[in-house]
Design an enzyme around this catalytic site. Structure first.
Site, short mmCIF file in Angstrom:
data_model
loop_
_atom_site.label_atom_id
_atom_site.label_comp_id
_atom_site.label_asym_id
_atom_site.label_seq_id
_atom_site.Cartn_x
_atom_site.Cartn_y
_atom_site.Cartn_z
N THR A 98 0.87 -1.18 0.00
CA THR A 98 0.00 0.00 0.00
C THR A 98 0.90 1.23 0.00
OG1 THR A 98 -1.65 -1.21 1.27
CG2 THR A 98 -1.88 1.19 1.18
N LYS A 173 -7.24 1.42 -3.11
CA LYS A 173 -6.85 0.88 -1.80
C LYS A 173 -6.94 1.94 -0.71
CE LYS A 173 -4.94 -1.62 1.40
NZ LYS A 173 -5.78 -2.50 2.19
N LYS A 241 -0.08 5.60 8.13
CA LYS A 241 0.53 5.83 6.82
C LYS A 241 -0.56 5.97 5.75
CE LYS A 241 1.41 2.14 4.82
NZ LYS A 241 1.28 1.08 3.84
P1 NAP Z 1 5.20 -5.67 7.88
O1 NAP Z 1 4.84 -6.91 8.58
O2 NAP Z 1 5.54 -4.44 8.66
O3 NAP Z 1 6.41 -6.02 6.86
C1 NAP Z 1 7.03 -4.99 6.12
C2 NAP Z 1 8.01 -5.59 5.12
O4 NAP Z 1 8.62 -4.48 4.41
C3 NAP Z 1 9.14 -6.38 5.75
O5 NAP Z 1 9.51 -7.44 4.88
C4 NAP Z 1 10.26 -5.33 5.81
O6 NAP Z 1 11.56 -5.87 5.85
C5 NAP Z 1 10.03 -4.62 4.50
N1 NAP Z 1 10.67 -3.30 4.49
C6 NAP Z 1 10.33 -2.21 5.21
N2 NAP Z 1 11.15 -1.19 4.94
C7 NAP Z 1 12.04 -1.65 4.00
C8 NAP Z 1 13.13 -1.06 3.32
N3 NAP Z 1 13.49 0.22 3.52
N4 NAP Z 1 13.81 -1.82 2.42
C9 NAP Z 1 13.46 -3.11 2.21
N5 NAP Z 1 12.43 -3.73 2.84
C10 NAP Z 1 11.73 -2.99 3.72
O7 NAP Z 1 4.03 -5.21 6.90
P2 NAP Z 1 2.78 -6.04 6.35
O8 NAP Z 1 1.73 -6.04 7.39
O9 NAP Z 1 3.27 -7.30 5.74
O10 NAP Z 1 2.28 -5.04 5.20
C11 NAP Z 1 2.98 -4.90 3.96
C12 NAP Z 1 2.20 -3.90 3.11
O11 NAP Z 1 0.87 -4.40 2.89
C13 NAP Z 1 2.04 -2.52 3.74
O12 NAP Z 1 2.08 -1.55 2.72
C14 NAP Z 1 0.65 -2.60 4.36
O13 NAP Z 1 0.06 -1.31 4.49
C15 NAP Z 1 -0.07 -3.46 3.36
N6 NAP Z 1 -1.22 -4.26 3.88
C16 NAP Z 1 -1.13 -4.89 5.07
C17 NAP Z 1 -2.21 -5.63 5.53
C18 NAP Z 1 -2.18 -6.32 6.85
O14 NAP Z 1 -3.26 -6.71 7.33
N7 NAP Z 1 -1.03 -6.52 7.49
C19 NAP Z 1 -3.38 -5.74 4.76
C20 NAP Z 1 -3.41 -5.12 3.51
C21 NAP Z 1 -2.32 -4.39 3.08
P3 NAP Z 1 12.22 -6.27 7.28
O15 NAP Z 1 11.72 -7.65 7.58
O16 NAP Z 1 13.66 -6.21 7.01
O17 NAP Z 1 11.77 -5.24 8.28
#
Ligand code: NAP
Length: 284
Positions: A98, A173, A241
């Site tokens: 997102t 989204k 965010k």
């Molecule tokens: P998360 O658990 O916080 O994971 C974030 C991922 O991004 C990790 O693999 C992290 O790597 C990587 N990352 C962050 N900063 C980075 C950088 N500078 N360079 C390279 N990698 C980086 O997030 P999530 O919940 O999976 O969500 C991922 C996306 O999907 C977000 O945009 C979120 O808004 C969206 N989303 C989430 C959900 C939900 O329910 N969780 C639902 C729909 C959409 P590290 O492991 O090294 O930190």
């Protein structure tokens, strides 16, 4: 066995179960994550690993990204060992994170200049839906690229719908997540109001979930409230965010303004916890 090889970047709460769906569907999957420890779970079920995004795009046909935010996307594309450091063409890059419509438009243009195609394809649904391949996927970008990768997207989602050109998946989204924020704040305020009138949380949720106002969200987040379980499925920091991105796109309605300020203060106390931890902030 599918012959298309897929590169996957980002193994967070969503990335791991989504990449697992591709492996289960028979795709060859190669992964990269900034923190190497998170690659282990995927290696154990058959994924291989790339050292950098640059090598990953060279070694795979389709590349999928699921990371936090615009800053992460900048790093992955433009970093020293990023995707644009490699001179390859003919690839399709799908960004399921997102992020802002603006960064998708910029990356799509730059991909095109290098002979590659870019789709923004963010998802609605959370960890449970990711684990069961039931996400809803909204796509912006060229129709032919979308048609080519639709079968891949359908291994992760129950619906993959193209809504327009580059950035339009992100716009859809942000609209959906504005509603999500209102649901979360609404549910939290409703529970607290009922509690103040002497109604037990379990009873109220039982009523809500059997009434017209009940839905999958009130069921899952209601269970989290009664179980006092605020482990992040969707972290509070991410909804802040998203509301910020929606505001930057012009969303300035009374409810959206209130939600942004509520979730900003909730995230400053509980940013790594789930969105429904907003109830703890509202209670304080
Ligand atoms: P998360 O658990 O916080 O994971 C974030 C991922 O991004 C990790 O693999 C992290 O790597 C990587 N990352 C962050 N900063 C980075 C950088 N500078 N360079 C390279 N990698 C980086 O997030 P999530 O919940 O999976 O969500 C991922 C996306 O999907 C977000 O945009 C979120 O808004 C969206 N989303 C989430 C959900 C939900 O329910 N969780 C639902 C729909 C959409 P590290 O492991 O090294 O930190």
């Amino acid at each position: 066995m599918n012959t298309t090889t897929i590169g996957w970047i980002g193994l967070g709460n969503m990335g791991i179960p989504m990449a697992e769906q591709l492996i289960k569907a028979g795709y060859g999957v190669k992964v990269y994550n900034r923190s190497k420890a998170k690659e282990t779970a995927l290696k154990q079920i058959g994924a291989t690993v790339a050292a950098t995004p640059k090598t990953l795009i060279a070694e795979t046909d389709v590349l999928i990204i699921m990371v936090s935010d615009d800053a992460a996307i900048e790093q992955i594309f433009n970093g020293e060992n990023g995707l644009f450091a490699e001179t390859v063409s003919g690839k399709i890059v799908i960004n399921m994170s997102t992020v802002s419509p603006a960064i998708s438009k910029a990356m799509a243009q730059k991909c095109l200049e290098k002979g590659n195609r870019y789709l923004d394809a963010p998802v609605s649904g959370s960890v449970k839906q990711a684990e069961t391949g039931q996400l809803v996927i909204m796509v912006g970008g060229e129709k032919t690229a979308f048609d080519e990768v639709k079968p891949i997207l359908e291994t992760m989602g129950k619906l993959a719908l193209r809504v327009g050109d580059s950035g339009s998946g992100n716009s859809a989204k942000l609209a959906i997540n504005s509603l999500l924020a209102l649901y979360a704040q609404g549910l939290a305020e409703t529970v607290l109001f009922a509690n103040a009138q002497g109604i037990k949380t379990e009873d109220l949720l039982n009523l809500i979930n059997n009434a017209a106002v009940g839905n999958i969200f009130t069921k899952i987040k209601g269970d989290a409230i009664t179980g006092d379980n605020y482990k992040a499925a969707f972290a509070l920091k991410h909804i802040v965010k998203d509301l910020g991105l929606a505001k930057a796109e012009g969303l300035d309605s009374p409810l959206a303004q209130t939600a942004l300020s509520t979730f900003q203060s909730a995230a400053s106390a509980y940013g790594e916890e789930d969105i429904i931890a907003v109830i703890k902030q509202l209670k304080a």
